[in-house]
Design a protein around this motif. Structure first.
Motif, short mmCIF file in Angstrom:
data_model
loop_
_atom_site.label_atom_id
_atom_site.label_comp_id
_atom_site.label_asym_id
_atom_site.label_seq_id
_atom_site.Cartn_x
_atom_site.Cartn_y
_atom_site.Cartn_z
N LEU A 51 -13.14 -4.21 -8.16
CA LEU A 51 -13.29 -5.33 -7.15
C LEU A 51 -13.20 -4.85 -5.85
O LEU A 51 -13.53 -5.54 -4.83
N CYS A 52 -12.38 -3.60 -5.53
CA CYS A 52 -12.09 -3.10 -4.12
C CYS A 52 -13.17 -2.29 -3.68
O CYS A 52 -13.11 -1.49 -2.68
N GLN A 53 -14.12 -1.99 -4.51
CA GLN A 53 -15.19 -0.80 -4.32
C GLN A 53 -15.91 -1.27 -3.01
O GLN A 53 -16.18 -0.12 -2.27
N PRO A 54 -16.04 -2.33 -2.27
CA PRO A 54 -16.66 -2.44 -1.06
C PRO A 54 -15.79 -1.79 -0.09
O PRO A 54 -16.10 -1.34 1.18
N ALA A 55 -14.37 -1.91 -0.25
CA ALA A 55 -13.65 -1.20 0.76
C ALA A 55 -13.51 0.07 0.81
O ALA A 55 -13.59 0.85 1.71
N LEU A 56 -13.62 0.66 -0.50
CA LEU A 56 -13.71 2.03 -0.79
C LEU A 56 -14.94 2.51 -0.17
O LEU A 56 -15.09 3.68 0.71
N ASP A 57 -16.02 2.07 -0.20
CA ASP A 57 -17.32 2.41 0.33
C ASP A 57 -17.20 2.64 1.64
O ASP A 57 -17.98 3.03 2.64
N GLY A 58 -16.30 1.39 2.38
CA GLY A 58 -16.14 1.42 3.83
C GLY A 58 -15.41 2.46 4.39
O GLY A 58 -14.91 2.51 5.66
N GLY A 59 -14.72 3.24 3.65
CA GLY A 59 -13.96 4.55 4.12
C GLY A 59 -12.55 4.52 3.79
O GLY A 59 -11.82 5.41 4.30
N LEU A 60 -12.14 3.50 2.96
CA LEU A 60 -10.45 3.60 2.67
C LEU A 60 -10.15 4.62 1.84
O LEU A 60 -10.56 4.83 0.53
N PRO A 61 -9.23 5.65 2.12
CA PRO A 61 -8.91 6.65 1.16
C PRO A 61 -7.88 6.10 0.28
O PRO A 61 -7.00 5.33 0.71
N VAL A 62 -7.91 6.61 -1.02
CA VAL A 62 -6.91 6.19 -1.78
C VAL A 62 -6.41 7.63 -2.50
O VAL A 62 -7.09 8.57 -3.34
N LEU A 63 -4.81 7.78 -2.50
CA LEU A 63 -4.30 8.87 -3.01
C LEU A 63 -3.37 8.49 -4.03
O LEU A 63 -2.99 7.33 -4.25
N SER A 64 -2.83 9.70 -4.82
CA SER A 64 -1.78 9.19 -5.79
C SER A 64 -0.84 10.43 -5.87
O SER A 64 -1.22 11.69 -5.77
N VAL A 65 0.40 10.30 -6.09
CA VAL A 65 1.31 11.06 -6.24
C VAL A 65 2.34 10.78 -7.51
O VAL A 65 2.29 9.66 -8.01
N GLU A 66 2.81 11.85 -8.04
CA GLU A 66 3.62 11.62 -9.16
C GLU A 66 5.17 11.18 -9.01
O GLU A 66 5.88 10.21 -9.82
N THR A 67 5.68 11.18 -7.70
CA THR A 67 7.07 10.93 -7.32
C THR A 67 6.97 9.19 -7.03
O THR A 67 6.13 8.64 -6.84
N ASN A 68 8.33 8.95 -7.27
CA ASN A 68 8.52 7.59 -7.08
C ASN A 68 8.53 7.08 -5.63
O ASN A 68 8.38 7.87 -4.79
N THR A 69 8.35 5.83 -5.36
CA THR A 69 8.25 5.51 -3.85
C THR A 69 9.24 5.90 -2.92
O THR A 69 8.98 6.32 -1.81
N PHE A 70 10.62 6.10 -3.21
CA PHE A 70 11.70 6.38 -2.75
C PHE A 70 11.47 7.90 -2.25
O PHE A 70 11.67 8.34 -1.12
N ASP A 71 11.26 8.83 -3.15
CA ASP A 71 11.10 10.32 -3.06
C ASP A 71 9.92 10.60 -2.22
O ASP A 71 9.80 11.38 -1.45
N THR A 72 8.82 9.69 -2.40
CA THR A 72 7.61 9.89 -1.83
C THR A 72 7.95 9.73 -0.20
O THR A 72 7.53 10.40 0.76
N ALA A 73 8.59 8.56 -0.06
CA ALA A 73 9.11 8.12 1.62
C ALA A 73 9.75 9.33 1.91
O ALA A 73 9.48 9.83 3.07
N THR A 74 10.85 9.91 1.25
CA THR A 74 11.61 11.09 1.95
C THR A 74 10.63 12.31 2.22
O THR A 74 10.87 12.76 3.11
N GLN A 75 9.81 12.63 1.14
CA GLN A 75 8.94 13.72 1.57
C GLN A 75 8.06 13.47 2.78
O GLN A 75 7.88 14.43 3.34
N LEU A 76 7.41 12.16 3.09
CA LEU A 76 6.59 11.92 4.08
C LEU A 76 7.61 12.27 5.24
O LEU A 76 7.06 12.61 6.15
N ASP A 77 8.67 11.67 5.41
CA ASP A 77 9.45 11.69 6.59
C ASP A 77 9.73 13.21 6.86
O ASP A 77 10.03 13.51 8.01
#
Length: 710
Positions: free
Chosen positions: A315-341
């Motif tokens: 359903l979201c393919q048009p947005a992906l074709d428009g250049g939207l990057p999609v990434l995936s990580v194994e860590t939960n949201t809190f740990d991911t936010a900490t690593q990003l910070d």
């Protein structure tokens, strides 16, 4: 020769950014500046070349000696071999100092692993007999604490009163954030910076005395600290579900999306990295809708290792074709936010765009006048590429000229016009339908600045018919013919120039050179004293800027024409601050060769000398005899031009065009132009492969030409 040792007061002050900016600021004064990072300090995860040295090399065209490896240095220090380490560094310094007016030496950064850095910096500065410039950043300090920290660090080099301790550059000053503001806002920023400087000085007993001064004060700017989405993916070791435009989009903000969609809509802004669990289909769809609506999100980072439902992704393919990057990580949201910070936000060595912006931004907030007074004049008058670009922009801003762009809805042209308008380089006028320009701006995510003028050609075309008939009355042009020719926006823009409604014209991104300059020949005509129109390129070599002419217009000029091209090129060079030493290029030097071609060059040199007795010109000269000092001394020992030519005039278009492209492509040299010369009013042509920066430079050139012809 001067040596500046750049010493950080702590970790995270942006030391390499200051090195980049300081070198560019010094280069803008015309000085030959070289660089040395004595000891490498790789960041965690660095596997390639040492970061500072590589960034300096790629951005400023220098070739610094490679630094000593940190493990080797630590091993030798542990064995009491400090003197031997310093001897090796002196050897590298001597390599860096060859033909330099100034060497900038970047010190070590104190870290948990390198707590000894301050002691090593002291030894390095003393060993190299260097002037010390401290670099600091306020962090969360109040003014009193910041002033104390500066003075404490200065004590490590003999104190603020020591003649070798010059002052401090304060980096990352928050509360003074700015973007590419118009001149009025830049003036307001200068006042704010001055207020900050005064507040800091009020807390320091020594700052800005004759002995120790505030050399630079650099505001924080979010854009300059924004990594590419691809950098985040690499640092976080993410799985890439869809790359999209990850190499060009930048992470300006991070939005943790755990709330319902209505409560996250306001966070979906350009440059935002949306972080959400992979099973939040509503967030994925909302981000895709925002992307489809024209919001260039930095990307989607899906956490907890959840793979999004394939039906949702379809359903979201048009947005992906428009250049939207999609990434995936194994860590939960809190740990991911900490690593990003905690993520390392140092500039990657391959991020040329960000490095250039950081370099120019830092250079623009360093005290150029003080540097020039401190360092004196270069050994030989020359124009370095950074000095050329800097003066180009400043003189264009001061000129305040109106430049018409007939290719008004061409995407690169729209972006360049927006940059020039925003920075005050020129008052740009786009010839195109407003709705067409707005559509391009939306598609390219370009913000059209206030004051950018867009003129619909259909609404004004007929008003120029009568004037064009009058200008071409000797050629039998009637009103219907004129109206038909005015359907071409280049002709229309040239008529605006002929009637003084604009000051210059730039075209060629989608037109041939002939399409651009033919109307100028017909409607603008040549300037008094000239019989032809020619062209030059400014060749931005690593050490200096050279002028090549004629590489775009005249196929086979005779001796009279060639002499006029030489005089035009010399005057153009001098008008842009390049001392004119003109070499008339041929396949032989002096009296060594014969033949019609070399005789033409010899005769052209004689005519040019007769017309301009004070002009430094010599010919015929072979290219190497004109450009290389040792060859010039050997082949033309009595010449004032051989070996140090700044203006190269080629005998014909075949030679000139081939040479400029060979140098440009083989040596990876930036060329600015072609700039047309000899017209009454400035018209300039673009290469159809021109980049946005090329168009900006050409607009600036045109504005300066217009200022000279007033």
């Amino acid at each position: 020769m001067h040596t500046f040792f750049i010493a950080p007061t702590g970790f995270g002050v942006g030391l390499t950014s200051i090195s980049l900016g300081l070198i560019r600021a010094l280069q803008r004064t015309g000085l030959r500046v070289h660089f040395l990072k004595p000891i490498a300090q790789p960041h965690p995860g660095d596997t390639g070349p040492e970061r500072s040295t590589e960034l300096i090399s790629r951005t400023l065209g220098l070739q610094p000696p490679l630094p000593l490896a940190l493990p080797e240095v630590e091993h030798r220090l542990a064995n009491g071999q400090l003197d031997e380490v310093l001897e090796d560094i002196v050897s590298k310094f001597q390599l860096a100092a060859v033909d330099a007016d100034i060497v900038v030496v970047e010190g070590m950064v104190p870290t948990r692993q390198a707590s000894y850095a301050a002691r090593i910096n002291h030894h390095l500065a003393r060993t190299l007999d260097a002037d010390v410039i401290l670099v600091t950043a306020p962090d969360s300090d109040d003014m009193a604490s910041l002033a104390d920290r500066i003075e404490i660090q200065a004590q490590g080099f003999g104190g603020p009163q020591h003649p070798k301790v010059l002052g401090v550059i304060v980096n990352k000053v928050r509360g003074l954030e700015t973007r590419d503001d118009p001149p009025a806002d830049r003036d307001a920023l200068k006042r704010t910076l001055k207020e900050f400087a005064l507040a800091l000085k009020a807390e320091s007993k020594v700052l800005d005395t004759e002995d120790f001064r505030l050399i630079g004060c650099i505001p924080w700017q979010d854009e300059l600290n924004a990594p590419r989405t691809s950098d985040v993916a690499s640092l976080m070791e993410t799985a890439i579900l869809h790359p999209g435009d990850m190499h060009n989009r930048r992470v300006m903000d991070i939005a943790l999306c755990a709330r319902t969609v209505p409560n996250i809509v306001e966070r979906l802004k350009p440059g935002t990295l949306v972080v959400s669990p992979g099973d939040r289909d509503d967030v994925i769809i909302a981000a895709s809708l925002a992307s489809l609506a024209g919001t260039p999100l930095a990307g989607l980072m899906l956490t907890s290792g959840f793979t999004p439902d394939p039906r949702v992704m379809k359903l979201c393919q048009p947005a992906l074709d428009g250049g939207l990057p999609v990434l995936s990580v194994e860590t939960n949201t809190f740990d991911t936010a900490t690593q990003l910070d905690r993520m390392n936000r140092e500039i990657p060595v391959d991020d040329q765009e960000r490095t250039e912006r950081v370099t120019d931004y830092a250079a623009s907030h360093i005290d150029h006048a003080w540097l020039e007074r401190r360092c004196g004049t270069p050994k030989e008058a020359r124009m370095s590429p950074p000095a050329f670009r800097y003066q180009l922009m400043r003189r264009a801003q001061k000129a305040g000229k109106r430049i018409v762009l007939p290719e008004g809805d061409e995407p690169r042209t729209v972006q360049a016009a927006a940059i020039c308008q925003r920075r005050g380089i020129a008052q740009c006028i786009l010839l195109a339908k407003p709705e067409s320009v707005e559509a391009v701006a939306r598609a390219q995510h370009i913000t059209l600045p206030e004051g950018l003028q867009i003129i619909d050609p259909d609404s004004v075309r007929e008003r120029y018919v009568e004037a064009m008939v009058e200008l071409r009355k000797g050629r039998g042009l009637n009103a219907p013919m004129a109206l038909q020719q005015l359907e071409d926006n280049v002709v229309l823009g040239t008529m605006m120039l002929a009637l003084d409604e604009v000051d210059g014209l730039v075209s060629g991104a989608i037109h041939t050179t002939a399409n651009t300059i033919r109307p100028a020949f017909q409607l603008i005509k040549t300037a008094p004293g000239y019989n032809l129109v020619s062209s030059i390129f400014f060749m931005l070599l690593p050490e200096q800027v050279l002028v090549y002419g004629d590489c775009a217009v005249n196929p086979d000029p005779n001796a009279e024409d060639l002499a006029e091209i030489a005089i035009q090129s010399a005057r153009s060079a001098e008008s842009f601050g390049i001392p004119a030493r003109v070499a008339m290029i041929s396949y032989s030097t002096g009296e060594s060769g014969t033949g019609l071609d070399v005789e033409k060059v010899r005769e052209a040199t004689r005519i040019a000398r007769e017309r301009e007795p004070t002009l430094l010109i010599d010919g015929p000269l072979q290219y190497d005899a004109a450009a290389i000092a040792s060859v010039g001394r050997q082949k033309a020992p009595d010449s004032q031009v051989a070996g140090k030519a700044t203006v190269f005039v080629f005998p014909d278009l075949n030679t000139g065009n081939t040479t400029y492209k060979a140098v440009q492509r083989s040596a990876n040299v930036i060329s600015v132009g072609p700039m047309l010369q000899g017209l009454r009013k400035p018209v300039n042509d673009l290469s159809r492969g021109a980049l946005v920066d090329d168009i900006v430079y050409t607009i600036a050139l045109t504005a300066i030409q217009a200022d000279k012809t007033d």
